[in-house]
Scaffold this motif. Structure first.
Motif, PDB file in Angstrom:
ATOM      1  N   PRO A 106       0.919  -1.711  -0.095  1.00 38.68           N
ATOM      2  CA  PRO A 106      -0.458   0.017   0.212  1.00 38.68           C
ATOM      3  C   PRO A 106       0.712   1.309  -0.192  1.00 38.68           C
ATOM      4  N   LEU A 107       0.347   2.153  -1.099  1.00 36.25           N
ATOM      5  CA  LEU A 107       1.274   3.905  -0.984  1.00 36.25           C
ATOM      6  C   LEU A 107       0.324   3.859  -0.021  1.00 36.25           C
ATOM      7  N   ILE A 108       0.756   4.683   1.656  1.00 33.48           N
ATOM      8  CA  ILE A 108       0.172   6.022   1.993  1.00 33.48           C
ATOM      9  C   ILE A 108       0.578   7.202   2.199  1.00 33.48           C
ATOM     10  N   PRO A 109      -0.787   8.216   1.868  1.00 31.38           N
ATOM     11  CA  PRO A 109      -0.532   9.607   1.807  1.00 31.38           C
ATOM     12  C   PRO A 109      -0.433  10.483   2.491  1.00 31.38           C
ATOM     13  N   VAL A 110       0.194  10.890   3.298  1.00 25.69           N
ATOM     14  CA  VAL A 110       0.791  11.563   4.704  1.00 25.69           C
ATOM     15  C   VAL A 110       0.631  13.374   3.936  1.00 25.69           C
ATOM     16  N   LEU A 322      -2.141   8.357  -7.308  1.00 24.49           N
ATOM     17  CA  LEU A 322      -2.092  10.284  -6.114  1.00 24.49           C
ATOM     18  C   LEU A 322      -1.372  11.195  -6.530  1.00 24.49           C
ATOM     19  N   ASN A 323      -1.290  11.866  -6.295  1.00 21.63           N
ATOM     20  CA  ASN A 323      -1.133  13.206  -6.950  1.00 21.63           C
ATOM     21  C   ASN A 323      -0.235  14.166  -6.130  1.00 21.63           C
ATOM     22  N   ALA A 324       0.800  15.473  -6.384  1.00 21.78           N
ATOM     23  CA  ALA A 324       0.790  16.068  -4.574  1.00 21.78           C
ATOM     24  C   ALA A 324       0.237  17.179  -4.770  1.00 21.78           C
ATOM     25  N   LYS A 329      -5.142  21.521   2.970  1.00 23.89           N
ATOM     26  CA  LYS A 329      -5.065  21.595   4.274  1.00 23.89           C
ATOM     27  C   LYS A 329      -5.062  20.521   5.212  1.00 23.89           C
ATOM     28  N   LEU A 330      -4.508  20.727   6.591  1.00 26.98           N
ATOM     29  CA  LEU A 330      -4.441  19.746   7.995  1.00 26.98           C
ATOM     30  C   LEU A 330      -5.982  19.421   8.122  1.00 26.98           C
ATOM     31  N   GLY A 331      -6.143  17.925   7.714  1.00 29.22           N
ATOM     32  CA  GLY A 331      -7.148  17.247   8.510  1.00 29.22           C
ATOM     33  C   GLY A 331      -8.099  17.464   6.614  1.00 29.22           C
ATOM     34  N   GLU A 332      -7.940  17.771   5.801  1.00 32.38           N
ATOM     35  CA  GLU A 332      -8.569  17.235   4.312  1.00 32.38           C
ATOM     36  C   GLU A 332      -7.761  15.739   4.189  1.00 32.38           C
ATOM     37  N   ARG A 333      -9.018  14.668   3.960  1.00 30.67           N
ATOM     38  CA  ARG A 333      -7.885  14.029   3.199  1.00 30.67           C
ATOM     39  C   ARG A 333      -7.447  13.465   1.904  1.00 30.67           C
ATOM     40  N   ILE A 334      -5.858  13.105   1.667  1.00 29.81           N
ATOM     41  CA  ILE A 334      -5.104  13.499   0.541  1.00 29.81           C
ATOM     42  C   ILE A 334      -5.262  12.267   0.185  1.00 29.81           C
ATOM     43  N   LEU A 335      -6.875  11.901  -1.391  1.00 27.25           N
ATOM     44  CA  LEU A 335      -6.228  10.416  -1.557  1.00 27.25           C
ATOM     45  C   LEU A 335      -6.387  11.025  -2.619  1.00 27.25           C
TER      46      LEU A 335
END
Ligand code: KG4
Ligand code: ZN
Length: 335
Positions: A106-110, A322-324, A329-335
């Motif tokens: 799995p690729l995990i976006p942080v 996945l993009n950059a 914003k913090l709290g917006e889940r990156i997916l």
């Protein structure tokens, strides 16, 4: 055994790869570009991207070697997907995508800020939310309420310069090289913090503004130059640092009291500041105060792998397209 997470960080001017098992750091290799950007007085985005490309393979090899593991043991790849410089982020994101694809993991976006906060979980493995975190770095100044692991509410943020950005800009006018935060910290030790009274910005709620104090320092220097007066740089550095540190402290403490939390975490590059640590340490009667060791305060991949490990447990996985996200914003889940 806990999963082995490989973390990648490339959002600004540090190329870093780390290997973590749970909260245990097996390796955390950081290649900094500071020397290159120093010449320009700040990070040059185009150069940063190119240097990340040159460094990332070497940094990963070193991280694997130091951890004593091979790629086929890696259970997931975590990467900073934002915020940051888009070209710099894309290097880490593309590399992570290729790795995750090749390894079938799995690729995990942080989010970079949740990474900074997670540095406290590495340093204090028993730390549990709720807590209020002050995240102050070159790009961000946030007061965050951590409700649960990786669940955040932003209580306040800067409306102009980030705290670290103000440190760096003031350092520059004082003739100190980039990045100036740590140099102001050192110079301040020889100065009198009460020598130059500087304005404290009044901003709504728990927000911050640091451009006023930065401009006040610049004006003071400019005026002194015009009238031929000398300025004691150590005193001015100490007065500026005290101003920023007290604003950060007052807002963070007020937010923690309002939320009735008893734990405060410091994170981000500015949390390496010795005076900031000192003023928060003075609050230890009322709060438990946490801050990571210096090498986990500034940008590093161990904090990204740690946040990634928690998200992995929560089954957060990014698709391979996945993009950059340079300004997520913090709290917006990156997916
Ligand atoms: O977290 P970080 O490595 O990168 C960003 O995400 O921006 O933070 C870098 C910032 C720089 O502005 C640097 O001057 C500041 O952290 N910094 C400090 C200290 N060490 C680093 N600021 C004040 N005092 C320090 N000791
Ligand atoms: Zn950072």
């Amino acid at each position: 055994m806990e999963p082995l997470i490989l973390g990648i960080e490339s959002s600004c001017d540090e190329t870093s790869v780390a290997l973590l098992r749970g909260k245990q750091v097996l390796s955390n290799i950081i290649s900094t570009q500071i020397k290159i950007h120093e010449e320009y007085g700040g990070v040059v985005p185009e150069i940063a991207s190119r240097k990340h490309i040159e460094a990332i393979d070497i940094v990963m090899e070193e991280a694997l070697k130091e951890a004593g593991v091979t790629l086929d043991e890696v259970d997931a790849v975590a990467v900073t997907a934002g915020p940051g410089l888009v070209g710099a982020l894309l290097v880490g994101v593309s590399y992570a995508k290729a790795l995750a694809y090749a390894l079938h993991v799995p690729l995990i976006p942080v989010h970079h800020i949740e990474g900074h906060i997670a540095a406290n979980y590495i340093a204090f493995p028993d730390l549990k939310p709720p807590f209020v975190a002050l995240v102050a770095s070159g790009g961000h100044s946030h007061i965050v309420y951590a409700k649960a692991e990786m669940e955040f509410e932003i209580l306040g943020q800067t409306i102009d310069d980030a705290a670290g950005e103000a440190f760096d800009k003031v350092a520059r006018v004082l003739g100190l090289s980039y990045p100036g935060g740590v140099k102001i910290d050192h110079l301040s030790k020889q100065g009198n913090k009460d020598a130059y009274p500087l304005p404290k910005a009044k901003v709504q709620g728990y927000n911050f503004s640091f451009s006023g104090v930065k401009t006040a320092v610049m004006n003071l220097l400019h005026h002194a130059e015009q009238v031929g007066e000398s300025v004691n740089k150590a005193d001015l550095a100490a007065s500026f640092q005290e101003n920023v540190v007290q604003v950060l402290r007052e807002h963070t403490i007020a937010a923690a009291r309002e939320r009735k939390v008893k734990q405060i975490c410091l994170a981000g590059g500015v949390s390496a500041n010795s005076r900031l640590r000192e003023v928060f340490d003075e609050m230890k009667g009322e709060f438990s105060v946490y801050y990571p060791p210096l090498q986990l305060c500034t940008d590093n991949a161990a904090m990204i792998a740690c946040a990634g490990g928690i998200l992995h447990r929560q089954k957060i996985v990014a698709p391979l397209d996945l993009n950059a996200y340079p300004s997520v914003k913090l709290g917006e889940r990156i997916l």
